[in-house]
Design a protein around this motif. Structure first.
Motif, PDB file in Angstrom:
ATOM      1  N   PRO A  65       0.966  -1.195   0.215  1.00  0.00           N
ATOM      2  CA  PRO A  65      -0.118  -0.040   0.207  1.00  0.00           C
ATOM      3  C   PRO A  65       0.832   1.382   0.158  1.00  0.00           C
ATOM      4  O   PRO A  65       1.818   1.330   0.514  1.00  0.00           O
ATOM      5  N   ALA A  66       0.517   2.260  -0.662  1.00  0.00           N
ATOM      6  CA  ALA A  66       1.125   3.359  -0.513  1.00  0.00           C
ATOM      7  C   ALA A  66       0.994   4.158   0.890  1.00  0.00           C
ATOM      8  O   ALA A  66       0.140   3.904   1.437  1.00  0.00           O
ATOM      9  N   PRO A  67       1.718   5.046   0.964  1.00  0.00           N
ATOM     10  CA  PRO A  67       2.052   5.762   2.359  1.00  0.00           C
ATOM     11  C   PRO A  67       0.611   6.295   2.913  1.00  0.00           C
ATOM     12  O   PRO A  67       0.350   5.987   4.195  1.00  0.00           O
ATOM     13  N   GLU A  68      -0.052   7.079   1.791  1.00  0.00           N
ATOM     14  CA  GLU A  68      -1.199   7.672   2.383  1.00  0.00           C
ATOM     15  C   GLU A  68      -2.389   6.757   2.557  1.00  0.00           C
ATOM     16  O   GLU A  68      -3.175   6.884   3.294  1.00  0.00           O
ATOM     17  N   THR A  69      -2.455   5.449   1.955  1.00  0.00           N
ATOM     18  CA  THR A  69      -3.367   4.372   2.339  1.00  0.00           C
ATOM     19  C   THR A  69      -3.197   3.818   3.312  1.00  0.00           C
ATOM     20  O   THR A  69      -4.017   3.326   4.231  1.00  0.00           O
ATOM     21  N   TYR A  70      -1.718   3.616   3.747  1.00  0.00           N
ATOM     22  CA  TYR A  70      -1.505   2.824   4.948  1.00  0.00           C
ATOM     23  C   TYR A  70      -1.804   3.551   5.981  1.00  0.00           C
ATOM     24  O   TYR A  70      -2.413   3.154   7.025  1.00  0.00           O
ATOM     25  N   ASN A  71      -1.731   5.015   6.121  1.00  0.00           N
ATOM     26  CA  ASN A  71      -2.075   6.004   7.147  1.00  0.00           C
ATOM     27  C   ASN A  71      -3.540   5.984   7.485  1.00  0.00           C
ATOM     28  O   ASN A  71      -4.016   6.316   8.620  1.00  0.00           O
ATOM     29  N   LEU A  72      -4.549   5.177   6.650  1.00  0.00           N
ATOM     30  CA  LEU A  72      -5.919   5.298   6.927  1.00  0.00           C
ATOM     31  C   LEU A  72      -6.289   4.376   7.840  1.00  0.00           C
ATOM     32  O   LEU A  72      -7.306   4.280   8.220  1.00  0.00           O
ATOM     33  N   PHE A  73      -5.255   3.280   8.094  1.00  0.00           N
ATOM     34  CA  PHE A  73      -5.514   1.955   8.985  1.00  0.00           C
ATOM     35  C   PHE A  73      -5.652   2.313  10.506  1.00  0.00           C
ATOM     36  O   PHE A  73      -4.666   3.328  10.767  1.00  0.00           O
ATOM     37  N   ASP A  74      -6.611   1.797  11.248  1.00  0.00           N
ATOM     38  CA  ASP A  74      -6.264   2.098  12.651  1.00  0.00           C
ATOM     39  C   ASP A  74      -5.171   1.034  13.328  1.00  0.00           C
ATOM     40  O   ASP A  74      -4.526   1.404  14.065  1.00  0.00           O
ATOM     41  N   ASP A  75      -5.492  -0.107  12.720  1.00  0.00           N
ATOM     42  CA  ASP A  75      -4.453  -1.093  13.524  1.00  0.00           C
ATOM     43  C   ASP A  75      -3.669  -1.895  12.226  1.00  0.00           C
ATOM     44  O   ASP A  75      -4.363  -1.929  11.064  1.00  0.00           O
ATOM     45  N   ILE A  76      -2.730  -2.507  12.530  1.00  0.00           N
ATOM     46  CA  ILE A  76      -1.908  -3.154  11.403  1.00  0.00           C
ATOM     47  C   ILE A  76      -1.731  -4.850  12.161  1.00  0.00           C
ATOM     48  O   ILE A  76      -1.439  -5.021  13.215  1.00  0.00           O
ATOM     49  N   ILE A  77      -1.989  -5.602  11.071  1.00  0.00           N
ATOM     50  CA  ILE A  77      -1.651  -7.004  11.481  1.00  0.00           C
ATOM     51  C   ILE A  77      -0.501  -7.280  10.440  1.00  0.00           C
ATOM     52  O   ILE A  77      -0.665  -7.286   9.030  1.00  0.00           O
ATOM     53  N   LEU A  78       0.613  -7.858  10.729  1.00  0.00           N
ATOM     54  CA  LEU A  78       1.498  -8.128   9.896  1.00  0.00           C
ATOM     55  C   LEU A  78       1.906  -9.678  10.175  1.00  0.00           C
ATOM     56  O   LEU A  78       2.243 -10.037  11.185  1.00  0.00           O
ATOM     57  N   LEU A  79       1.883 -10.442   8.914  1.00  0.00           N
ATOM     58  CA  LEU A  79       1.891 -11.841   8.942  1.00  0.00           C
ATOM     59  C   LEU A  79       3.486 -11.918   8.084  1.00  0.00           C
ATOM     60  O   LEU A  79       3.766 -11.420   7.319  1.00  0.00           O
ATOM     61  N   SER A  80       3.902 -13.272   8.843  1.00  0.00           N
ATOM     62  CA  SER A  80       5.087 -13.796   8.221  1.00  0.00           C
ATOM     63  C   SER A  80       5.092 -15.411   8.351  1.00  0.00           C
ATOM     64  O   SER A  80       5.132 -15.705   9.488  1.00  0.00           O
ATOM     65  N   ASP A  81       4.982 -16.286   7.087  1.00  0.00           N
ATOM     66  CA  ASP A  81       4.877 -17.367   7.282  1.00  0.00           C
ATOM     67  C   ASP A  81       3.992 -17.985   7.900  1.00  0.00           C
ATOM     68  O   ASP A  81       3.916 -19.075   8.532  1.00  0.00           O
ATOM     69  N   GLY A  82       2.796 -17.305   7.904  1.00  0.00           N
ATOM     70  CA  GLY A  82       1.578 -17.624   8.451  1.00  0.00           C
ATOM     71  C   GLY A  82       1.548 -17.505  10.084  1.00  0.00           C
ATOM     72  O   GLY A  82       0.465 -17.802  10.621  1.00  0.00           O
ATOM     73  N   GLN A  83       2.544 -16.701  10.348  1.00  0.00           N
ATOM     74  CA  GLN A  83       2.393 -16.389  11.818  1.00  0.00           C
ATOM     75  C   GLN A  83       2.288 -14.899  11.924  1.00  0.00           C
ATOM     76  O   GLN A  83       2.870 -13.886  11.136  1.00  0.00           O
ATOM     77  N   ILE A  84       1.583 -14.433  13.050  1.00  0.00           N
ATOM     78  CA  ILE A  84       1.286 -13.099  13.211  1.00  0.00           C
ATOM     79  C   ILE A  84       2.540 -12.597  14.134  1.00  0.00           C
ATOM     80  O   ILE A  84       2.978 -12.639  15.252  1.00  0.00           O
ATOM     81  N   VAL A  85       3.178 -11.514  13.274  1.00  0.00           N
ATOM     82  CA  VAL A  85       4.449 -10.784  13.797  1.00  0.00           C
ATOM     83  C   VAL A  85       4.321  -9.569  14.377  1.00  0.00           C
ATOM     84  O   VAL A  85       4.737  -9.261  15.445  1.00  0.00           O
ATOM     85  N   TYR A  86       3.113  -8.807  14.302  1.00  0.00           N
ATOM     86  CA  TYR A  86       2.790  -7.813  14.720  1.00  0.00           C
ATOM     87  C   TYR A  86       1.254  -7.451  14.578  1.00  0.00           C
ATOM     88  O   TYR A  86       0.688  -7.613  13.712  1.00  0.00           O
TER      89      TYR A  86
END
Length: 218
Positions: A166-187
């Motif tokens: 996502p572009a920076p301006e689109t990213y900034n619209l989100f309230d919370d972030i879920i970051l996944l890596s190999d099926g695991q939640i990193v953040y």
């Protein structure tokens, strides 16, 4: 009707836009509302008008007219569809056919909003949206996510949206972030805290690097 039914509470929105091309945008949303049942959304609009009248706020003329028509019976789906057209910015193409591979209709960005609107007019309060930015430029993606953000905040729902780069301006619209890596939640947490979290882990975002790009490289 008051029982908790997961199938009616949550909905999955595919990255593929599947519509009846010969129907207009307004007809598509109204048809979807009739099939799903307007439920909570219609009650919310009724409560909104009631509160406006209590504090002597002049209600939206169009919405007030539709609510009066709905009082005669059978028009609840149309009321919800009209309000959703406003929230998603689809009024300009409300009477345009959606279109398909055979004939041209609305734009790709508008079609994505219609796809989301079909679900939003129903009773589902939790939306799971799969890579809805596929085939769209960053500007259109921003407009769609911004429209969804407003709709979700107004309706008091939740949307889990997966996006690639996502572009920076689109990213900034989100309230919370879920970051996944190999099926695991990193953040999983507030967007404002993500950089502090990774910095505490020894990963610092360079000054001129976008946060979304940094998170994909961690």
């Amino acid at each position: 009707m008051n029982d908790f039914v997961p199938q009616r509470t949550a909905a999955y929105v595919s990255q593929h836009d599947l519509h009846i091309g010969e129907m207009t945008v307004r007809e598509t949303l109204a048809f979807s509302a009739r099939c799903q049942g307007v439920g909570y959304f219609y009650d919310l609009l009724c409560d909104l008008l009631r509160r406006e009248k209590e504090v002597n706020i002049k209600p939206d003329a169009d919405l007030d007219a539709f609510m009066k028509a709905a009082a005669l019976g059978g028009q609840e789906a149309n009321v919800v569809a009209e309000y959703m057209l406003k929230i998603l910015g689809l009024e300009v193409c409300a009477d345009t056919m959606v279109g398909d591979e055979m004939f041209r209709g609305i734009s790709g960005g508008q079609r994505k909003r219609v796809t989301a609107g079909e679900i939003l007019v129903g009773s589902a309060r939790a939306l799971f949206m799969d890579e809805i930015s596929n085939g769209l430029d960053s500007s259109t993606t921003f407009q769609i996510i911004n429209s969804l953000r407003q709709a979700i905040h107004i309706l008091g729902g939740t949307a889990v949206i997966s996006l690639l780069q996502p572009a920076p301006e689109t990213y900034n619209l989100f309230d919370d972030i879920i970051l996944l890596s190999d099926g695991q939640i990193v953040y999983h947490g507030p967007r404002e805290d993500v950089l502090d979290f990774f910095e505490s882990m020894g990963f610092r975002c360079p000054d001129r690097k976008g946060v979304a790009d940094f998170l994909q490289e961690v």
